[in-house]
Design an enzyme around this catalytic site. Structure first.
Site, PDB file in Angstrom:
ATOM      1  N   LYS A  47      10.280  12.849 -10.688  1.00 27.30           N
ATOM      2  CA  LYS A  47      10.626  11.454 -10.991  1.00 27.30           C
ATOM      3  C   LYS A  47      11.338  11.307 -12.340  1.00 27.30           C
ATOM      4  O   LYS A  47      11.836  10.239 -12.665  1.00 27.30           O
ATOM      5  CB  LYS A  47       9.354  10.579 -11.012  1.00 27.30           C
ATOM      6  CG  LYS A  47       8.453  10.723  -9.799  1.00 27.30           C
ATOM      7  CD  LYS A  47       9.083  10.176  -8.550  1.00 27.30           C
ATOM      8  CE  LYS A  47       8.196  10.234  -7.326  1.00 27.30           C
ATOM      9  NZ  LYS A  47       7.042   9.367  -7.375  1.00 27.30           N
ATOM     10  N   GLY A  60       9.528   1.572  -4.491  1.00 21.87           N
ATOM     11  CA  GLY A  60       9.691   2.394  -3.286  1.00 21.87           C
ATOM     12  C   GLY A  60       8.636   2.051  -2.234  1.00 21.87           C
ATOM     13  O   GLY A  60       8.886   2.176  -1.032  1.00 21.87           O
ATOM     14  N   ALA A  89       5.797   5.733 -10.325  1.00 21.92           N
ATOM     15  CA  ALA A  89       7.190   5.292 -10.473  1.00 21.92           C
ATOM     16  C   ALA A  89       8.057   6.105  -9.520  1.00 21.92           C
ATOM     17  O   ALA A  89       7.683   7.205  -9.102  1.00 21.92           O
ATOM     18  CB  ALA A  89       7.665   5.494 -11.909  1.00 21.92           C
ATOM     19  N   ASP A  90       9.225   5.537  -9.214  1.00 18.06           N
ATOM     20  CA  ASP A  90      10.206   6.278  -8.413  1.00 18.06           C
ATOM     21  C   ASP A  90      11.141   7.075  -9.308  1.00 18.06           C
ATOM     22  O   ASP A  90      11.622   8.139  -8.917  1.00 18.06           O
ATOM     23  CB  ASP A  90      10.989   5.306  -7.527  1.00 18.06           C
ATOM     24  CG  ASP A  90      10.054   4.595  -6.561  1.00 18.06           C
ATOM     25  OD1 ASP A  90       9.365   5.295  -5.800  1.00 18.06           O
ATOM     26  OD2 ASP A  90       9.970   3.363  -6.607  1.00 18.06           O
ATOM     27  N   GLU A 139       3.309  -5.490  -8.796  1.00 19.76           N
ATOM     28  CA  GLU A 139       3.197  -4.452  -9.838  1.00 19.76           C
ATOM     29  C   GLU A 139       3.661  -5.011 -11.192  1.00 19.76           C
ATOM     30  O   GLU A 139       3.018  -4.781 -12.216  1.00 19.76           O
ATOM     31  CB  GLU A 139       4.019  -3.223  -9.449  1.00 19.76           C
ATOM     32  CG  GLU A 139       3.402  -2.469  -8.279  1.00 19.76           C
ATOM     33  CD  GLU A 139       4.240  -1.324  -7.764  1.00 19.76           C
ATOM     34  OE1 GLU A 139       3.667  -0.455  -7.083  1.00 19.76           O
ATOM     35  OE2 GLU A 139       5.455  -1.286  -8.014  1.00 19.76           O
ATOM     36  N   SER A 192       1.265   6.741  -3.380  1.00 20.02           N
ATOM     37  CA  SER A 192       0.479   7.946  -3.081  1.00 20.02           C
ATOM     38  C   SER A 192      -0.139   8.536  -4.347  1.00 20.02           C
ATOM     39  O   SER A 192      -1.244   9.094  -4.302  1.00 20.02           O
ATOM     40  CB  SER A 192       1.361   8.971  -2.368  1.00 20.02           C
ATOM     41  OG  SER A 192       2.502   9.284  -3.146  1.00 20.02           O
ATOM     42  N   LYS A 210      10.950   1.120  -9.864  1.00 16.79           N
ATOM     43  CA  LYS A 210       9.757   1.031  -9.034  1.00 16.79           C
ATOM     44  C   LYS A 210      10.053   0.173  -7.808  1.00 16.79           C
ATOM     45  O   LYS A 210      11.036  -0.549  -7.776  1.00 16.79           O
ATOM     46  CB  LYS A 210       8.600   0.429  -9.832  1.00 16.79           C
ATOM     47  CG  LYS A 210       8.117   1.356 -10.939  1.00 16.79           C
ATOM     48  CD  LYS A 210       6.881   0.832 -11.671  1.00 16.79           C
ATOM     49  CE  LYS A 210       5.808   0.320 -10.779  1.00 16.79           C
ATOM     50  NZ  LYS A 210       5.355   1.273  -9.745  1.00 16.79           N
TER      51      LYS A 210
HETATM   52  C1  5RP Z   1       5.408   1.148  -5.135  1.00 16.06           C
HETATM   53  C2  5RP Z   1       5.864   1.927  -6.312  1.00 16.06           C
HETATM   54  C3  5RP Z   1       5.311   3.296  -6.487  1.00 16.06           C
HETATM   55  O1  5RP Z   1       4.725   3.372  -7.752  1.00 16.06           O
HETATM   56  C4  5RP Z   1       6.407   4.306  -6.387  1.00 16.06           C
HETATM   57  O2  5RP Z   1       7.087   4.113  -5.163  1.00 16.06           O
HETATM   58  C5  5RP Z   1       5.875   5.731  -6.478  1.00 16.06           C
HETATM   59  O3  5RP Z   1       5.176   6.038  -5.326  1.00 16.06           O
HETATM   60  P1  5RP Z   1       4.487   7.437  -5.080  1.00 16.06           P
HETATM   61  O4  5RP Z   1       3.363   7.556  -6.059  1.00 16.06           O
HETATM   62  O5  5RP Z   1       4.010   7.349  -3.658  1.00 16.06           O
HETATM   63  O6  5RP Z   1       5.522   8.521  -5.272  1.00 16.06           O
HETATM   64  O7  5RP Z   1       6.645   1.485  -7.113  1.00 16.06           O
HETATM   65  O8  5RP Z   1       6.083  -0.059  -5.012  1.00 16.06           O
END
Ligand code: 5RP
Length: 220
Positions: free
Chosen positions: A122, A97, A84-85, A104, A30, A95
């Site tokens: 994060k 999520g 990133a998560d 990636e 997102s 990462k």
């Molecule tokens: C996808 C990822 C995303 O970068 C991570 O989940 C962050 O997502 P968001 O910007 O929706 O918070 O690693 O595989």
């Protein structure tokens, strides 16, 4: 500001890291969606992008941004921009999520530097509060889960999810990742692991962190 507004702010801030006329690497999620939209709404001149997922490819193409395959590149990418998560004080990340971790890591590996865009939620002192995603070959999932159990992790199959590469994801709960490079190296040795969602070897060199007081720049 709510979380989505923080994500939009870092997506815009990342435009400053895009060299004019370059081919760049583009992540998934997102926050990256805001970045892709900002590329288009600010009319940034790009030669193209290497995308880390079918989802980002569709969004780039919808904005008229050319998408290249890694084999079409003549050299390295100047920058890879992704979310990133979790991110720790050294720029190591969890990462995956969004289930795009394998592509990636492949695109991050093509880039001179990783610019992470993330809202302040994060930022963590130690990785592991967020369940660690691991893409696996399906038949190896039970034995990979057993290896994580021996390390104190509880690996759970992400239900209803298959990656762009056709594999399942294990989400590993309960880890406290004090040494991300060591755990990344260890898990990479396990048969059946496609990609572990620890980005230590490919850590961020810069993080644009969205806070209610504005975007903070962290250099690692
Ligand atoms: C996808 C990822 C995303 O970068 C991570 O989940 C962050 O997502 P968001 O910007 O929706 O918070 O690693 O595989």
């Amino acid at each position: 500001m709510n979380q989505d507004e923080l994500k939009a702010a870092v997506g815009r801030a990342a435009l400053a890291y895009v060299p004019a006329g370059a081919v760049i690497g583009v992540g998934t999620g997102s926050t990256v969606n805001h970045f892709i939209d900002a590329l288009a709404s600010h009319g940034v001149a790009l030669s193209g992008a290497v995308s880390s997922s079918l989802q980002s490819t569709q969004r780039l193409l919808a904005h008229g941004i050319r998408v290249l395959q890694p084999g079409e590149l003549e050299g390295r990418l100047p920058v890879y921009i992704d979310g990133a998560d979790e991110i720790d004080p050294r720029g190591c990340m969890i990462k995956g999520g969004g289930a795009a971790l394998t592509r990636e890591k492949i695109v991050a590996d093509l880039a001179e530097r990783f610019v992470c865009i993330a809202d302040v939620s994060k930022q963590v002192p130690v990785l592991g509060r967020y369940p660690l995603p691991v893409e696996v070959i399906e038949m190896a999932a039970p034995q990979v889960a057993r290896r994580f159990a021996a390390l104190g992790g509880d690996a759970r199959l992400r239900m209803g999810v298959v990656t762009d590469n056709g594999h399942p994801i294990l989400d590993v709960h309960g880890l406290h990742i004090e040494d991300p490079p060591a755990l990344e190296t260890e898990v990479n040795q396990w048969p059946g692991v496609v990609t572990v969602g620890i980005f230590a070897r490919h850590r961020a060199r810069v993080c644009l962190l969205g806070t209610p007081a504005g975007v903070r720049t962290l250099d690692f």
